[in-house]
Design a protein around this motif. Structure first.
Motif, short mmCIF file in Angstrom:
data_model
loop_
_atom_site.label_atom_id
_atom_site.label_comp_id
_atom_site.label_asym_id
_atom_site.label_seq_id
_atom_site.Cartn_x
_atom_site.Cartn_y
_atom_site.Cartn_z
N GLY A 1 3.67 16.09 -14.31
CA GLY A 1 2.43 15.33 -14.12
C GLY A 1 1.47 15.52 -15.28
N ASN B 1 -0.57 9.11 -21.05
CA ASN B 1 -1.13 7.90 -20.40
C ASN B 1 -0.05 7.05 -19.74
OD1 ASN B 1 -3.89 8.38 -21.17
ND2 ASN B 1 -3.33 7.76 -23.25
N ASN C 1 1.79 6.06 -16.20
CA ASN C 1 1.70 6.06 -14.74
C ASN C 1 3.10 5.92 -14.17
OD1 ASN C 1 -1.22 6.16 -14.38
ND2 ASN C 1 -1.22 4.11 -15.30
N LEU D 1 2.87 13.50 -18.30
CA LEU D 1 2.68 12.05 -18.16
C LEU D 1 1.21 11.67 -18.35
CD1 LEU D 1 4.99 11.33 -15.08
CD2 LEU D 1 5.46 10.80 -17.49
N LYS D 2 0.32 12.51 -17.84
CA LYS D 2 -1.11 12.25 -18.00
C LYS D 2 -1.48 12.28 -19.48
CE LYS D 2 -5.66 13.78 -16.39
NZ LYS D 2 -6.39 14.78 -15.54
N GLU E 1 6.89 4.05 -17.62
CA GLU E 1 5.74 3.39 -17.01
C GLU E 1 6.16 2.64 -15.75
OE1 GLU E 1 1.93 2.32 -16.24
OE2 GLU E 1 2.50 3.57 -17.95
N GLY E 2 5.54 2.99 -14.60
CA GLY E 2 5.82 2.33 -13.34
C GLY E 2 7.14 2.71 -12.69
N GLU F 1 5.77 7.38 -10.69
CA GLU F 1 5.83 8.01 -9.38
C GLU F 1 6.73 9.25 -9.47
OE1 GLU F 1 4.59 8.32 -5.50
OE2 GLU F 1 4.06 6.70 -6.88
#
Length: 286
Positions: A125, A132, A134, A128-129, A112-113, A136
């Motif tokens: 992607g 849940n 987030n 990760l979605k 996360e982050g 980079e």
């Protein structure tokens, strides 16, 4: 080119070697010398294109190639409109998240982050979605393992086979997010002449792969144990039973998957089976 199909194959590497080995075992002859980018079979209506693996889904989707052999990881990442005809069972690997060895890890929330370097931004992607998370995503084309040590990212997402490359770069695998193996893909708009050729190729591939996963088993057994032994190695339809010269004994011939054989070997021996031979099968037509 109505009566010939084109198949795109990775031009080098383990996937290429395994793909060409399968095709040769199908009795298809061709020349693929070093640096050669095209080749035509001398005994089957097929032409080979030797390409980068990440280009293969696009070539097949666009109709430049009719078929392709590619890793599921590249197929899903490129997200092209093609048909998956067959999973091929080789070149298996996994796409995993990894972090520096010294970091504590208590679950995917670790990311996360944070920044993650990868050559597979779509697969990562999507994962990760689904979790849940987030984070980079930094897309890089190669040498992903170096990203944490140069400060580009706190973790990576990359293809793993044995895990030795991660260890050499001070990383540890923490999450497996995708399993991959080679697949045979096809253009969605093949005409009926090409479909007929593809069906012939699939028939040969199935015969080769079925043979590899099965063994021909021969053994001697006392006649009073035949019912038990037949129940353990039932064969494709039923075993062949032949009388031996020695009274009260028979030879049993059957086909069995290798996994089942090792599960049943002790029971076969306990039932009185002797002289057990296990023979490879080159081709098997069901």
């Amino acid at each position: 080119m109505e009566n010939i199909i084109r198949i795109a194959v990775q031009k080098s590497g383990r996937l290429s070697d395994d793909s060409l080995s399968l095709i040769k075992e199908c009795g298809i002859k061709f020349y693929n010398g070093t640096g050669k980018l095209k080749s035509t079979s001398t005994n089957f209506p097929i032409e080979f294109l030797f390409l980068r693996d990440d280009d293969i889904p696009g070539y097949v989707a666009d109709g430049v190639a009719d078929l392709g052999i590619v890793g599921e990881n590249e197929l899903v990442e490129k997200d092209k409109e093609v048909t998956v005809l067959k999973k091929l069972g080789f070149s298996k690997c996994r796409l995993s998240l990894a972090i520096p060895k010294g970091q504590e890890y208590h679950g995917v929330s670790y990311f996360e982050g944070k920044n993650i370097a990868t050559s597979y931004p779509k697969i990562l992607g999507d994962y990760l979605k689904s979790q849940n998370i987030n984070a980079e995503i930094h897309e890089i084309s190669g040498s992903v393992e170096i990203a944490p040590s140069i400060g580009l990212a706190e973790g990576i997402c990359d293809i793993v086979s044995s895990g030795s490359t991660l260890m050499m770069n001070g990383l540890k695998e923490v999450e497996q997010i995708f399993k991959s193996e080679a697949v045979l893909i096809a253009n969605k708009n093949l005409n009926k002449e090409k479909v007929a050729i593809v069906d012939k190729l699939l028939f040969r591939m199935n015969a080769v792969q079925t043979g590899k996963s099965n063994k021909y088993v021969l053994l001697n057994a006392p006649n009073e144990s035949l019912d038990k032994i037949i129940s353990l190695i039932p064969g494709m339809r039923s075993p062949t039973i032949l009388p031996l010269a020695q009274e009260g004994w028979s030879s049993v011939h059957s086909v069995l998957s290798e996994d089942q054989f090792w599960e049943n070997i002790e029971e076969l021996r306990a039932a009185g089976a002797e002289g057990i031979l296990v023979v490879p099968i080159e081709k098997m037509v069901i």
